[in-house]
Scaffold this active site. Structure first.
Site, PDB file in Angstrom:
ATOM      1  N   TYR A 197       3.679   7.563 -12.261  1.00  0.00           N
ATOM      2  CA  TYR A 197       2.742   6.885 -11.344  1.00  0.00           C
ATOM      3  C   TYR A 197       1.830   5.925 -12.111  1.00  0.00           C
ATOM      4  CZ  TYR A 197      -0.825   6.835  -7.556  1.00  0.00           C
ATOM      5  OH  TYR A 197      -1.715   6.486  -6.568  1.00  0.00           O
ATOM      6  N   LYS A 232       1.585   1.992 -11.407  1.00  0.00           N
ATOM      7  CA  LYS A 232       0.339   1.456 -10.860  1.00  0.00           C
ATOM      8  C   LYS A 232      -0.263   0.383 -11.752  1.00  0.00           C
ATOM      9  CE  LYS A 232      -0.300   3.370  -6.869  1.00  0.00           C
ATOM     10  NZ  LYS A 232       0.008   2.543  -5.681  1.00  0.00           N
ATOM     11  N   ASN A 239       0.812  -1.222   0.000  1.00  0.00           N
ATOM     12  CA  ASN A 239       0.000   0.000   0.000  1.00  0.00           C
ATOM     13  C   ASN A 239       0.844   1.269   0.000  1.00  0.00           C
ATOM     14  OD1 ASN A 239      -2.555   1.656   0.938  1.00  0.00           O
ATOM     15  ND2 ASN A 239      -0.949   2.045   2.470  1.00  0.00           N
TER      16      ASN A 239
HETATM   17  N1  LIG Z   1      -6.067   8.083  -1.831  1.00  0.00           N
HETATM   18  C1  LIG Z   1      -6.455   7.745  -3.057  1.00  0.00           C
HETATM   19  O1  LIG Z   1      -7.512   8.190  -3.572  1.00  0.00           O
HETATM   20  C2  LIG Z   1      -5.636   6.774  -3.859  1.00  0.00           C
HETATM   21  C3  LIG Z   1      -6.012   6.550  -5.193  1.00  0.00           C
HETATM   22  C4  LIG Z   1      -5.316   5.599  -5.937  1.00  0.00           C
HETATM   23  C5  LIG Z   1      -4.262   4.917  -5.348  1.00  0.00           C
HETATM   24  N2  LIG Z   1      -3.910   5.193  -4.067  1.00  0.00           N
HETATM   25  C6  LIG Z   1      -2.787   4.449  -3.493  1.00  0.00           C
HETATM   26  O2  LIG Z   1      -3.125   4.004  -2.205  1.00  0.00           O
HETATM   27  C7  LIG Z   1      -1.949   3.887  -1.411  1.00  0.00           C
HETATM   28  C8  LIG Z   1      -2.151   4.596  -0.079  1.00  0.00           C
HETATM   29  O3  LIG Z   1      -2.294   5.970  -0.334  1.00  0.00           O
HETATM   30  P1  LIG Z   1      -2.944   7.002   0.694  1.00  0.00           P
HETATM   31  O4  LIG Z   1      -3.934   7.787  -0.083  1.00  0.00           O
HETATM   32  O5  LIG Z   1      -3.367   6.314   1.929  1.00  0.00           O
HETATM   33  O6  LIG Z   1      -1.668   7.956   0.926  1.00  0.00           O
HETATM   34  P2  LIG Z   1      -0.930   8.446   2.272  1.00  0.00           P
HETATM   35  O7  LIG Z   1       0.102   9.400   1.814  1.00  0.00           O
HETATM   36  O8  LIG Z   1      -1.923   8.898   3.289  1.00  0.00           O
HETATM   37  O9  LIG Z   1      -0.257   7.116   2.830  1.00  0.00           O
HETATM   38  C9  LIG Z   1       0.852   6.513   2.219  1.00  0.00           C
HETATM   39  C10 LIG Z   1       1.776   6.024   3.300  1.00  0.00           C
HETATM   40  O10 LIG Z   1       2.882   5.348   2.668  1.00  0.00           O
HETATM   41  C11 LIG Z   1       4.058   5.680   3.382  1.00  0.00           C
HETATM   42  N3  LIG Z   1       5.220   5.509   2.509  1.00  0.00           N
HETATM   43  C12 LIG Z   1       5.551   6.275   1.449  1.00  0.00           C
HETATM   44  N4  LIG Z   1       6.702   5.836   0.907  1.00  0.00           N
HETATM   45  C13 LIG Z   1       7.100   4.774   1.647  1.00  0.00           C
HETATM   46  C14 LIG Z   1       8.207   3.895   1.553  1.00  0.00           C
HETATM   47  N5  LIG Z   1       9.157   4.035   0.622  1.00  0.00           N
HETATM   48  N6  LIG Z   1       8.297   2.893   2.459  1.00  0.00           N
HETATM   49  C15 LIG Z   1       7.359   2.739   3.406  1.00  0.00           C
HETATM   50  N7  LIG Z   1       6.288   3.560   3.545  1.00  0.00           N
HETATM   51  C16 LIG Z   1       6.166   4.558   2.660  1.00  0.00           C
HETATM   52  C17 LIG Z   1       3.867   7.122   3.785  1.00  0.00           C
HETATM   53  O11 LIG Z   1       4.724   7.470   4.876  1.00  0.00           O
HETATM   54  C18 LIG Z   1       2.383   7.160   4.133  1.00  0.00           C
HETATM   55  O12 LIG Z   1       2.143   6.939   5.506  1.00  0.00           O
HETATM   56  C19 LIG Z   1      -0.811   4.437  -2.266  1.00  0.00           C
HETATM   57  O13 LIG Z   1      -0.120   3.390  -2.896  1.00  0.00           O
HETATM   58  C20 LIG Z   1      -1.527   5.271  -3.313  1.00  0.00           C
HETATM   59  O14 LIG Z   1      -0.770   5.401  -4.490  1.00  0.00           O
HETATM   60  C21 LIG Z   1      -4.566   6.109  -3.305  1.00  0.00           C
END
Ligand SMILES: NC(=O)c1ccc[n+]([C@@H]2O[C@H](COP(=O)([O-])OP(=O)(O)OC[C@H]3O[C@@H](n4cnc5c(N)ncnc54)[C@H](O)[C@@H]3O)[C@@H](O)[C@H]2O)c1
Length: 305
Positions: free
Chosen positions: A164, A168, A99
């Site tokens: 990205y 993805k 994630n």
């Molecule tokens: N929020 C959305 O609408 C959305 C949409 C599509 C995909 N995503 C994907 O969902 C996932 C979670 O995103 P989110 O929205 O909760 O974002 P977020 O930024 O709230 O959480 C992401 C977490 O990943 C951690 N992180 C980043 N790089 C890291 C690394 N190298 N090693 C370990 N931890 C790391 C960060 O510290 C953070 O706590 C991501 O992969 C994101 O691309 C989110």
């Protein structure tokens, strides 16, 4: 509703569990009995910095509700170290939720090599490293569940997200092949494309929408796909705000030309309506579905196809 999906004695790694979706997944796995490795680098949304506070806070939340969890502050690029943390503390690994994520948005014209590389390393290399280190343990015990977090940007493309998008949708490719390779050993791998409010979306969505799109609306699908009675593998799901849907490929009947006679670009143009007409479309599911029409058009029958 009574919980029927139970993760007692299961060990779950959630990467990026210090915030957003990962935090929500970690808390729910722990509430359902799992021992959780809360894995978060604790840096900024663009991959800058690091820290232990985010992961520690979620571990404290889990312990406060009577659950079991440990923190790991490595980057996902050290996925093998994270799996070792699970083994050292809990002796096994059952579920990996890939994630962790960051953004480095910029138009392709302005994208730097660093922007490209960092997104690849966190999303693709990171997911690979954690899954690869967990994989032999999952095969040996005849049980494993992996969720890879994809995105609509990967499925459909999005301006400013070439890096990205590539990463993805790459995760969906990884998902499909691992699902095939894990099938006989009860290792199931699925991908989700979430839409949720988090620091990742707070810069592009109005504040009230970010608040309404709770990460907690993504977690029930993740739990269901990781349940021991789950039978789905290799799937890709769009999910957000209580809506969950599965995607599949769709293909036109296509145009056929005689390879023995040869055909030109003009022949292709003359038959473009057949190439692109989705009337009576098919829904290919496996790689052979791509090979069969090709070989059939050549007049060759491959045994087993
Ligand atoms: N929020 C959305 O609408 C959305 C949409 C599509 C995909 N995503 C994907 O969902 C996932 C979670 O995103 P989110 O929205 O909760 O974002 P977020 O930024 O709230 O959480 C992401 C977490 O990943 C951690 N992180 C980043 N790089 C890291 C690394 N190298 N090693 C370990 N931890 C790391 C960060 O510290 C953070 O706590 C991501 O992969 C994101 O691309 C989110």
């Amino acid at each position: 509703m009574t919980d029927t999906m139970n993760f007692d004695d299961r060990v779950v790694i959630v990467t990026g569990a210090g915030a957003g979706l990962g935090r929500s997944h970690a808390l729910e796995f722990a509430r359902r009995g799992a021992k959780v490795v809360v894995y978060d680098l604790g840096g900024g949304a663009h991959g800058e910095g690091k820290g232990s506070a985010a992961a520690d806070k979620v571990v404290a939340e889990i312990i406060a509700m009577g659950g079991q969890a440990v923190a790991d502050y490595n980057s996902v690029e050290q996925g093998d170290a994270i799996v070792q943390t699970a083994l050292d503390n809990f002796d096994r690994i059952d579920v990996v939720i890939n994630n962790a994520g960051i953004l480095r948005d910029s138009s392709f014209a302005k994208m730097s090599d660093d922007d490209w590389d960092l997104i690849y390393r966190v999303h693709v290399l990171g997911a690979y490293k954690v899954a690869k280190a967990a994989w032999p343990h999952m095969l040996a015990q005849g049980y494993g569940r992996i969720i890879n977090t994809s995105s609509a940007a990967g499925i459909y493309g999005n301006f400013g997200q070439a890096n990205y998008s590539t990463a993805k949708l790459g995760l969906y490719g990884l998902t499909q092949t691992l699902a095939i390779e894990g099938a006989k050993k009860n290792v199931m791998v699925n991908a989700i494309a979430p839409v949720a409010g988090s620091r990742m979306t707070e810069t592009i969505l109005p504040a009230e929408v970010v608040t309404a799109l709770k990460p907690e609306f993504i977690t029930p699908l993740v739990i269901k796909l990781c349940d021991e009675n789950n039978e789905e593998s290799g799937g890709l799901y769009e999910v957000g705000a209580g809506w969950i849907a599965k995607l599949q490929w769709e293909r036109t009947q296509g145009a056929k030309f005689n390879p023995a006679e040869g055909f030109s670009a003009e022949d292709v143009a003359d038959n473009w309506d057949k190439v692109t007409d989705f009337t009576d479309s098919e829904k290919p599911k496996v790689a052979n579905d791509s090979f069969i029409p090709v070989f059939t058009n050549l007049g060759i029958k491959i045994p087993g196809m």
